[in-house]
Each structure stands twice: as C-alpha cells, then as structure tokens.
Design a protein around this motif. Sequence first.
Motif, PDB file in Angstrom:
ATOM      1  N   ALA A 272     -27.384 -10.890  48.531  1.00 22.19           N
ATOM      2  CA  ALA A 272     -28.297 -12.023  48.523  1.00 22.19           C
ATOM      3  C   ALA A 272     -29.646 -11.601  49.089  1.00 22.19           C
ATOM      4  CB  ALA A 272     -27.716 -13.182  49.339  1.00 22.19           C
ATOM      5  N   THR A 273     -30.645 -12.427  48.870  1.00 22.87           N
ATOM      6  CA  THR A 273     -31.959 -12.189  49.457  1.00 22.87           C
ATOM      7  C   THR A 273     -31.920 -12.506  50.949  1.00 22.87           C
ATOM      8  OG1 THR A 273     -32.739 -14.444  49.121  1.00 22.87           O
ATOM      9  CG2 THR A 273     -33.052 -12.884  47.295  1.00 22.87           C
ATOM     10  N   THR A 274     -32.961 -12.091  51.644  1.00 23.69           N
ATOM     11  CA  THR A 274     -33.046 -12.377  53.076  1.00 23.69           C
ATOM     12  C   THR A 274     -33.001 -13.876  53.332  1.00 23.69           C
ATOM     13  OG1 THR A 274     -34.389 -10.393  53.371  1.00 23.69           O
ATOM     14  CG2 THR A 274     -34.388 -11.976  55.177  1.00 23.69           C
ATOM     15  N   ASP A 275     -33.699 -14.661  52.526  1.00 28.13           N
ATOM     16  CA  ASP A 275     -33.714 -16.109  52.728  1.00 28.13           C
ATOM     17  C   ASP A 275     -32.333 -16.720  52.488  1.00 28.13           C
ATOM     18  OD1 ASP A 275     -36.441 -16.707  53.474  1.00 28.13           O
ATOM     19  OD2 ASP A 275     -37.006 -16.079  51.460  1.00 28.13           O
ATOM     20  N   GLU A 276     -31.642 -16.218  51.496  1.00 27.13           N
ATOM     21  CA  GLU A 276     -30.289 -16.724  51.243  1.00 27.13           C
ATOM     22  C   GLU A 276     -29.357 -16.338  52.390  1.00 27.13           C
ATOM     23  OE1 GLU A 276     -30.506 -16.535  46.354  1.00 27.13           O
ATOM     24  OE2 GLU A 276     -29.836 -14.794  47.502  1.00 27.13           O
ATOM     25  N   LEU A 277     -29.490 -15.125  52.885  1.00 22.55           N
ATOM     26  CA  LEU A 277     -28.674 -14.708  54.024  1.00 22.55           C
ATOM     27  C   LEU A 277     -29.006 -15.534  55.259  1.00 22.55           C
ATOM     28  CD1 LEU A 277     -28.790 -10.839  53.535  1.00 22.55           C
ATOM     29  CD2 LEU A 277     -26.833 -12.342  53.134  1.00 22.55           C
ATOM     30  N   LEU A 278     -30.292 -15.847  55.462  1.00 16.31           N
ATOM     31  CA  LEU A 278     -30.682 -16.678  56.596  1.00 16.31           C
ATOM     32  C   LEU A 278     -29.973 -18.021  56.544  1.00 16.31           C
ATOM     33  CD1 LEU A 278     -32.417 -17.534  59.017  1.00 16.31           C
ATOM     34  CD2 LEU A 278     -34.269 -18.050  57.396  1.00 16.31           C
ATOM     35  N   ASN A 298     -36.807 -17.033  62.425  1.00 15.70           N
ATOM     36  CA  ASN A 298     -35.397 -16.708  62.223  1.00 15.70           C
ATOM     37  C   ASN A 298     -35.198 -15.767  61.038  1.00 15.70           C
ATOM     38  OD1 ASN A 298     -34.428 -18.186  64.414  1.00 15.70           O
ATOM     39  ND2 ASN A 298     -34.316 -20.074  63.234  1.00 15.70           N
ATOM     40  N   ARG A 299     -36.085 -15.846  60.061  1.00 18.90           N
ATOM     41  CA  ARG A 299     -36.020 -14.895  58.954  1.00 18.90           C
ATOM     42  C   ARG A 299     -36.264 -13.478  59.469  1.00 18.90           C
ATOM     43  NH1 ARG A 299     -38.750 -12.216  54.927  1.00 18.90           N
ATOM     44  NH2 ARG A 299     -37.969 -12.522  52.804  1.00 18.90           N
ATOM     45  N   SER A 300     -37.191 -13.327  60.403  1.00 17.62           N
ATOM     46  CA  SER A 300     -37.453 -12.019  60.990  1.00 17.62           C
ATOM     47  C   SER A 300     -36.240 -11.507  61.760  1.00 17.62           C
ATOM     48  CB  SER A 300     -38.675 -12.090  61.915  1.00 17.62           C
ATOM     49  OG  SER A 300     -39.863 -12.283  61.182  1.00 17.62           O
ATOM     50  N   VAL A 301     -35.541 -12.410  62.443  1.00 11.05           N
ATOM     51  CA  VAL A 301     -34.338 -12.011  63.175  1.00 11.05           C
ATOM     52  C   VAL A 301     -33.304 -11.443  62.211  1.00 11.05           C
ATOM     53  CG1 VAL A 301     -32.412 -12.819  64.601  1.00 11.05           C
ATOM     54  CG2 VAL A 301     -34.732 -13.694  65.005  1.00 11.05           C
ATOM     55  N   VAL A 302     -33.055 -12.165  61.131  1.00  8.92           N
ATOM     56  CA  VAL A 302     -32.083 -11.688  60.145  1.00  8.92           C
ATOM     57  C   VAL A 302     -32.542 -10.354  59.552  1.00  8.92           C
ATOM     58  CG1 VAL A 302     -31.074 -12.173  57.870  1.00  8.92           C
ATOM     59  CG2 VAL A 302     -31.178 -13.971  59.608  1.00  8.92           C
ATOM     60  N   ALA A 303     -33.824 -10.228  59.259  1.00  7.98           N
ATOM     61  CA  ALA A 303     -34.344  -8.977  58.701  1.00  7.98           C
ATOM     62  C   ALA A 303     -34.152  -7.816  59.681  1.00  7.98           C
ATOM     63  CB  ALA A 303     -35.816  -9.141  58.347  1.00  7.98           C
ATOM     64  N   ALA A 304     -34.362  -8.069  60.979  1.00  8.44           N
ATOM     65  CA  ALA A 304     -34.188  -7.019  61.983  1.00  8.44           C
ATOM     66  C   ALA A 304     -32.743  -6.532  62.017  1.00  8.44           C
ATOM     67  CB  ALA A 304     -34.609  -7.531  63.358  1.00  8.44           C
ATOM     68  N   HIS A 305     -31.803  -7.459  61.997  1.00 13.49           N
ATOM     69  CA  HIS A 305     -30.389  -7.065  62.031  1.00 13.49           C
ATOM     70  C   HIS A 305     -29.969  -6.419  60.717  1.00 13.49           C
ATOM     71  CE1 HIS A 305     -29.107  -8.793  65.947  1.00 13.49           C
ATOM     72  NE2 HIS A 305     -30.172  -9.554  65.759  1.00 13.49           N
ATOM     73  N   LEU A 306     -30.580  -6.813  59.608  1.00 10.90           N
ATOM     74  CA  LEU A 306     -30.304  -6.126  58.340  1.00 10.90           C
ATOM     75  C   LEU A 306     -30.748  -4.672  58.411  1.00 10.90           C
ATOM     76  CD1 LEU A 306     -31.329  -8.797  55.684  1.00 10.90           C
ATOM     77  CD2 LEU A 306     -29.047  -7.791  55.970  1.00 10.90           C
ATOM     78  N   THR A 307     -31.912  -4.421  59.000  1.00 10.36           N
ATOM     79  CA  THR A 307     -32.383  -3.044  59.148  1.00 10.36           C
ATOM     80  C   THR A 307     -31.400  -2.227  59.986  1.00 10.36           C
ATOM     81  OG1 THR A 307     -34.706  -3.700  58.934  1.00 10.36           O
ATOM     82  CG2 THR A 307     -34.260  -1.600  60.025  1.00 10.36           C
ATOM     83  N   PHE A 326     -29.478  -7.760  49.650  1.00 12.92           N
ATOM     84  CA  PHE A 326     -28.733  -7.050  50.682  1.00 12.92           C
ATOM     85  C   PHE A 326     -27.269  -7.422  50.550  1.00 12.92           C
ATOM     86  CE2 PHE A 326     -33.017  -7.614  52.174  1.00 12.92           C
ATOM     87  CZ  PHE A 326     -33.350  -6.398  52.749  1.00 12.92           C
ATOM     88  N   GLY A 327     -26.412  -6.397  50.583  1.00 14.05           N
ATOM     89  CA  GLY A 327     -24.978  -6.637  50.483  1.00 14.05           C
ATOM     90  C   GLY A 327     -24.219  -5.485  51.095  1.00 14.05           C
ATOM     91  N   LEU A 328     -22.937  -5.482  50.907  1.00 14.39           N
ATOM     92  CA  LEU A 328     -22.100  -4.400  51.405  1.00 14.39           C
ATOM     93  C   LEU A 328     -22.283  -3.156  50.556  1.00 14.39           C
ATOM     94  CD1 LEU A 328     -18.782  -6.263  52.275  1.00 14.39           C
ATOM     95  CD2 LEU A 328     -20.752  -5.787  53.741  1.00 14.39           C
TER      96      LEU A 328
END
Length: 330
Positions: A272-278, A298-307, A326-328
Amino acid sequence: MSLPRNSQPPDSRPLLALTPGNFLFPGAVNTLVLTEGADRALIVDTGLDESHARKLLRAMQQSGLIPAAILNTHSHADHHGGNAFILRRFPGLSVYAPPTEAAIIRYPLLEPLYLYGALPPRELRSKFLLAPVSPAQPLDAGTHTLGGVSVELSNVPGHAVEMFAVRRGGLLYAADALFGPDALARHPLTFCVDSAAQKASAAGLLALAGVELEGVELEGVELEGVELEGVELTVPGHGDPTPDLRALVQVNLDSLERTTAAVLNACQAGAATTDELLARVCEGLGVQMGNAGAVVLNRSVVAAHLTELLAAGQAELRVRNNRMLFGLPG
C-alpha cells in the motif's frame, strides 16, 4: 510595562528549582532556565508561542533572573516559537541551535515544507508547524559557555535531523529524545524523522549514563558530545522530571517498538501507499486524526518506521501503476 516583584497574575507560575542553578518552567513543552549563580540565565527551549514566553519571562522576573542567551535543542515550532517574543523584549540575545536545526529556525517555512513535500497550504501554516523567524546560530556538540553558563551538549538525532541533549552536573535535559509516559500515552505515534536513530539515541543516553538496560542491544551505540555518567535527574521535553532514567528510556523504547510493529503489521495486510498504511496504523492504534497538521506529522512517523523496516529487509518498496507501494519482501 514591568510587573511589581510582589504582583502575581492569576495565570502565573514560578520556576521550579531542580538542582543548584538549574530551574524548570514546566508546560506543554518544558523550558529550562540555567544560571551560574548570577542574575543572568540561559533559556533552553522557549515553548510554542508568545503566551508561553510571556509567562516564562514573568516567572524569571519573579526569581530575579534576566535572559542572557537562548538555546533551542531542535527546530520544531513548539520548542522555538517563543523566541520572537523574548527577542522583542531582549533584542541583543544570541540564539543557538544544532546546525541543520538553526537553518530551519532562521527559515521556519522549511518545517511545513519538508512535512508536506511542497509549498504548504494555509492549513499547514499554523503556529504548531510554522514559528516566527529568529536568528539562530549553528553550534556543534561539546562543552560550551552560552550567555555565561557552561553546558554540555550531546547529539541525540532521531526525533529531528539533529538535536541536543543538555547536561549540567547531575541534571540531564533529554529534549525530545525522551518523552514522559503520559505524553506517550496521549500520542502513540511519537514523532520522529528517523526511528532507528531515535531508538539509538534513547538507548545511548542510558548507556552513557552508566546504566545497563536489559533486553536492549547497545553495542556500537555512540553519541557524539560528552559522557553522561552520573545523571541523577532527567527532564524530558514533554513530561515530568524523573530520577529513574532507566524506566524513562524503557517506556520510550517500548513505545517506538510498538509503532514499528504496527507499521509492519500494516504492510502484512498488503502492499500500500504511505497514506494507506497510515490509515491502517491509526486504526490499529486507535488514533483519530482531525486536522491536516496531524496527518502530515503522523505520515512522517509511518514513513520513518518504513525506512527502518526497509533497511532491515523486513519491507520492500515497489512502484506499480504510478504508485509507490510498501509491502513485505518477495
């Protein structure tokens, strides 16, 4: 107009003595007031706005103190938004911050710009994301005398690109490298731009204070600056002072790991996209966002943990149908 020393407005609150020469002005964001036994004081973080700064100056006046310099630990608006009011009252003050953060404090539009990714709309130009301009000077970690007050500064990146923890004797101001338990409970998506660095900074403070933390790998964790052995009292950027640095670090690491797990769980539900994951993460953690500022933070938080997950090989980035997903792995 100055207030008489014996006059206290209804909303006034005093400075709280922590250790000799070190005072706390508590608030939604904590401010430290540090002295060397004279009437001149170094202010560490000035709060969100004029209201906080006005009350801070009133409390200092009641304690017979005047500002000598300002140190901003990082460039988030709630930590330097009071600079402008204080500088209007004391226009000769020097302002210091870590180099990258000083640039943002001098050009504060950069904060909503990097959060949004383009010129920010009106909804992202509130005082919570866009502080007034102030002339911050870049400063490196190490021992410095600022406004006549000696402080030891250590780099603790993660919450911001650069950030200082401030040490004076047995007192440690961790800034937003650590949050109080109540703040973590209110905001389960604790803001950071680099979640791996935020974890390392939190654990590193504990390691440098000479404390072992069970279950946390500290090998290779080094914080540029000064050693922190002998910390007796720790003040987080948001929350109450505590003598128990171990417990404070542990609750922060637990919170950060819960967020990493929530982001990984969101990826497991499908690429999913970052926004969908958020949206998935917020649903899983019971977070309800009601304004554009909350969404970009909060989108930045999710992006940081994705990195962090990408670097660990636990997630994979793909581009499909004009979407960054982003996915498995696999």
